[in-house]
Design a protein around this motif. Sequence first.
Motif, PDB file in Angstrom:
ATOM      1  N   ALA A 247       1.000  -1.229   0.391  1.00  0.00           N
ATOM      2  CA  ALA A 247       0.351   0.231  -0.234  1.00  0.00           C
ATOM      3  C   ALA A 247       0.995   1.405  -0.082  1.00  0.00           C
ATOM      4  O   ALA A 247       1.950   1.206   0.753  1.00  0.00           O
ATOM      5  N   ALA A 248       0.524   2.324  -1.195  1.00  0.00           N
ATOM      6  CA  ALA A 248       0.838   3.925  -0.599  1.00  0.00           C
ATOM      7  C   ALA A 248      -0.130   4.609   0.247  1.00  0.00           C
ATOM      8  O   ALA A 248      -0.837   4.985   0.446  1.00  0.00           O
ATOM      9  N   ARG A 249       1.050   5.173   0.905  1.00  0.00           N
ATOM     10  CA  ARG A 249       0.525   6.137   1.845  1.00  0.00           C
ATOM     11  C   ARG A 249       1.110   7.367   1.502  1.00  0.00           C
ATOM     12  O   ARG A 249       2.179   7.935   0.947  1.00  0.00           O
ATOM     13  N   GLY A 250       0.187   8.485   1.383  1.00  0.00           N
ATOM     14  CA  GLY A 250       0.593  10.022   0.874  1.00  0.00           C
ATOM     15  C   GLY A 250       0.936  10.384   2.400  1.00  0.00           C
ATOM     16  O   GLY A 250       1.084  10.221   4.020  1.00  0.00           O
ATOM     17  N   PRO A 251       0.964  12.085   2.352  1.00  0.00           N
ATOM     18  CA  PRO A 251       2.036  12.694   3.397  1.00  0.00           C
ATOM     19  C   PRO A 251       1.517  12.607   4.289  1.00  0.00           C
ATOM     20  O   PRO A 251       1.922  13.102   5.823  1.00  0.00           O
ATOM     21  N   ASP A 252      -0.086  12.710   4.193  1.00  0.00           N
ATOM     22  CA  ASP A 252      -1.199  12.756   5.328  1.00  0.00           C
ATOM     23  C   ASP A 252      -1.487  11.681   6.216  1.00  0.00           C
ATOM     24  O   ASP A 252      -1.984  11.307   6.892  1.00  0.00           O
ATOM     25  N   GLY A 253      -0.781   9.992   6.027  1.00  0.00           N
ATOM     26  CA  GLY A 253      -0.931   8.869   6.205  1.00  0.00           C
ATOM     27  C   GLY A 253      -2.107   8.104   5.460  1.00  0.00           C
ATOM     28  O   GLY A 253      -2.233   6.546   5.853  1.00  0.00           O
TER      29      GLY A 253
END
Length: 346
Positions: free
Chosen positions: A237-243
């Motif tokens: 899974a990929a997470r953005g800067p906000d989690g």
Amino acid sequence: MNVTIEENRSHPRLPDLLGAYHLVNQAEKGTPVTAVADLPAVYRSEAEDPAAAFTADTVLLATATGDELPAGCVVLKAPYEGRAPEIKRLWVAPEARRKGIAKALMAEALRRAAASGASAVRLTVWNWREEPLALYRSLGFEAVASWDRRPDLLCLEKPLERPLERPVRPAATDRIDRLTPEEVRAHASEGLAALLLDAVDSGASVGFLAPLEAPEATAWWSRVADEAAEGVRDVWAARGPDGNLTGVVTLVRAGADNGRHRGEIARLLVHRSARGRGLGHRLLATAEAHAAATGLTLLVLDTQTDSPAERLYRGAGWTAAGTIPDFAADPAGVPRPTTLYYKRLG
């Protein structure tokens, strides 16, 4: 006139179009035959079983608005031994000519060649075929040194520019991690379910009909968690800067003893808010690298024909193995063709 282009090497109309092409070609070369069965073997095989003859190639058909059957076709041959991809078998039924069908087929073939990363595309044409030759020259093809020494055969090539990418924020802001079975289960009802819901809502054919309800999406990911615990499926899974989760990909390992060398890429999803910054490529590359590192030598997948995902896979070096018409319904319930892809590792 509007023209619809589809990729389908198994279309029932394709043998007729290719047969007509080869019969005219033989007549123009001074060796006429009256039936497909009398064609030289290599040409006869194309007309009789194009799906087998062009198994690694892109076969496009064109249907004019209001017509039921395609009136034209073209083949974009897969590149090999470092050579540029080649356009072949451009044909439009005589009754459908001068309606822009040939130009539409060529434009789509060139677009696909560029999207695959090719720097050029080439073709051959008999010097007496004035109309096709004029079309090719209008599209920017120029004569080059011959790679086919048959008399009266011209070799043409056109340089390609890859589509410009719009400025986007760096993909590195999204961190990709492999999820444990427990993490898959923990994210099933929120982040992972949200990715699946977003994909279906945006029209992606990922195994579900619209409207997909959150409990159904959660239940599917819960089953994936079970498969991950059994060692059948890996999940990243990929997470953005906000989690928040912005993308996911899974790798399914073949269960049969004679298929232990093989894996399948499934459910590559990128949220609409995170698209356009290369995240799909990174997720795919992550799964491919893990597959190779764990001893897999072949990967397969399937995706809806002419979908944005097809451009991603072609650009990542995957090879089309064939197209199955009406294989799966899109979220709206409409049967769509599916293209099968494979990639050798190592």
